[in-house]
Design an enzyme around this catalytic site. Structure first.
Site, PDB file in Angstrom:
ATOM      1  N   ASP A  55       0.822  -1.210   0.000  1.00  0.00           N
ATOM      2  CA  ASP A  55       0.000   0.000   0.000  1.00  0.00           C
ATOM      3  C   ASP A  55       0.860   1.267   0.000  1.00  0.00           C
ATOM      4  O   ASP A  55       2.048   1.238   0.339  1.00  0.00           O
ATOM      5  CB  ASP A  55      -0.946   0.012   1.214  1.00  0.00           C
ATOM      6  CG  ASP A  55      -0.207   0.061   2.547  1.00  0.00           C
ATOM      7  OD1 ASP A  55       0.801  -0.655   2.704  1.00  0.00           O
ATOM      8  OD2 ASP A  55      -0.618   0.840   3.423  1.00  0.00           O
ATOM      9  N   GLU A 109       0.281  -0.884   5.675  1.00  0.00           N
ATOM     10  CA  GLU A 109       1.363  -0.340   6.515  1.00  0.00           C
ATOM     11  C   GLU A 109       1.116   1.131   6.803  1.00  0.00           C
ATOM     12  O   GLU A 109       1.382   1.624   7.899  1.00  0.00           O
ATOM     13  CB  GLU A 109       2.725  -0.530   5.829  1.00  0.00           C
ATOM     14  CG  GLU A 109       3.918  -0.280   6.743  1.00  0.00           C
ATOM     15  CD  GLU A 109       4.465   1.142   6.722  1.00  0.00           C
ATOM     16  OE1 GLU A 109       5.324   1.445   7.538  1.00  0.00           O
ATOM     17  OE2 GLU A 109       4.021   1.966   5.894  1.00  0.00           O
TER      18      GLU A 109
HETATM   19 ZN   LIG Z   1       6.780   2.684   3.958  1.00  0.00          ZN
END
Ligand SMILES: [Zn+2]
Length: 365
Positions: A55, A109
């Site tokens: 992501d 993340e």
């Molecule tokens: Zn990163």
């Protein structure tokens, strides 16, 4: 990978692409409950996990290669790092590297870390772990600060603003609490160092309702960054003590503290086979000595390091000052060098690991 826009929560398309790609280069690939793509190849020891996030932060950037630079959202944070790890794995698998490779392309993340938490939940516990995050080809990230996200609320009885001496003002009380929180420090800190000191930042405040009335409620959020000499838990305990003390001195003010997030700080052992292998590989590939860096932010590695006590680092091409910026780019030359660093470092890790004396064979003093 850059053309496949994948802000947190929308990783399915890139996950499909990587599943196919990783299968093609020889990984046995699976997809877990939360959408992480996990590839496995070879047999250990050693077992090494390469973990990168799929992501990005939102905001598509048109992808182009211009004057030796690749532009696009995630070019730095952190699709180049993930691509570097996949490209290096392809070589390692082809050359039948003596070790077990686990490649985890994780979700979320930049969000709440759903991806890495599921990896931890599965009990994945490799001998070494490398997180794909931009350190620059010549540097190794060996430490990240911890983080506490606190919400503190003060409540008082309201009254007319024309007679403020009769009432407690929730906004003013909240500011006193904030000043007390901000002054929490530990003897172990090095206050001159941005990395080895605690910092507290006031990031949001709400309260009051215009003129005429004494504010009866005020909440604020404090974002605290914790160095590795202390734990986030220790800071939290001090903050709670601080609130207790305030309550005792201000019985007419209600004060509550809520924990909205916590990451423990992380610092790896510089003398591990993993760090030494990357130092060696960086010198070999770039002809320059490696630089060890410590980051004041946090990453997936904080959560993993808190759960799994093994040597781990973050490494990847790109300048992390461009993270989340409107023009993320990585140099093609640096990207290609980073792939070679990964290959050389993994070979070195396997060599050093084989020389390690197992605990039961160590010679008594
Ligand atoms: Zn990163």
């Amino acid at each position: 990978m850059l053309n496949t826009y994948s802000p947190s929560g929308q990783e399915k398309e890139i996950a499909d692409f990587l599943t196919e790609e990783m299968d093609r280069i020889g990984f046995s690939v699976s997809r877990d409950e939360v959408g992480n793509v996990i590839g496995e190849a070879g047999v250990g020891p050693p077992s090494v996990m390469l973990c990168g996030h799929m992501d990005t932060v939102p905001g598509f950037i048109p992808v182009r290669i211009d004057a030796g630079k690749i532009h696009g959202r995630g070019a730095v944070d952190a699709k180049s790092s993930l691509a570097t790890m996949i490209a290096a794995s392809k070589e390692m698998i082809k050359r039948r590297w003596r070790g077990r490779l686990l490649l985890a392309a994780v979700v979320d993340e930049e969000g709440t870390g759903t991806g890495i938490r599921n990896i931890i939940k599965k009990g994945i516990s490799p001998d070494y772990a490398i997180f794909g995050e931009p350190s620059g080809v010549g540097s190794i990230t060996i430490a990240y600060k911890g983080n506490l996200r606190l919400k503190i609320t003060c409540e008082t009885r309201t009254g007319h603003a024309a007679s403020p001496w009769l009432f407690e003002n929730a906004i003013e009380r909240a500011f006193e609490v904030w000043k007390a929180i901000r002054s929490i420090h530990f003897a172990e800190e090095d206050v001159q160092s941005p990395f080895y000191s605690t910092t507290s930042c006031l990031t949001a405040i709400e309260g009051g309702n215009g003129f005429g009335k004494i504010p009866s409620k005020c909440s604020f959020r404090a974002d605290v960054r914790i160095p590795p000499q202390i734990t986030a838990e220790e800071f939290l305990a001090r903050a709670r003590d601080c609130i207790e003390q305030f309550r005792a001195q201000n019985p007419k003010t209600g004060v509550t503290i809520e924990l909205e997030g916590k990451e423990e700080p992380f610092e790896t052992d510089k003398s591990s086979a993993l760090v030494r292998s990357f130092i060696w590989a960086i010198r070999k590939v770039t002809s320059r000595p490696a630089v060890l860096i410590r980051k004041t932010g946090t990453g997936d590695i904080n959560a993993f390091a808190a759960a799994v006590k093994r040597p781990m680092i973050a490494y990847g091409p790109g300048d992390s000052r461009l993270d989340h910026s409107p023009d993320e780019y990585v140099s093609v030359h640096e990207y290609l060098e980073a792939i070679r660093v990964f290959e050389d470092a993994l070979n070195r890790v396997a060599e050093l690991d084989a020389r390690r004396i197992p605990p039961h064979q160590s010679i008594p003093k």
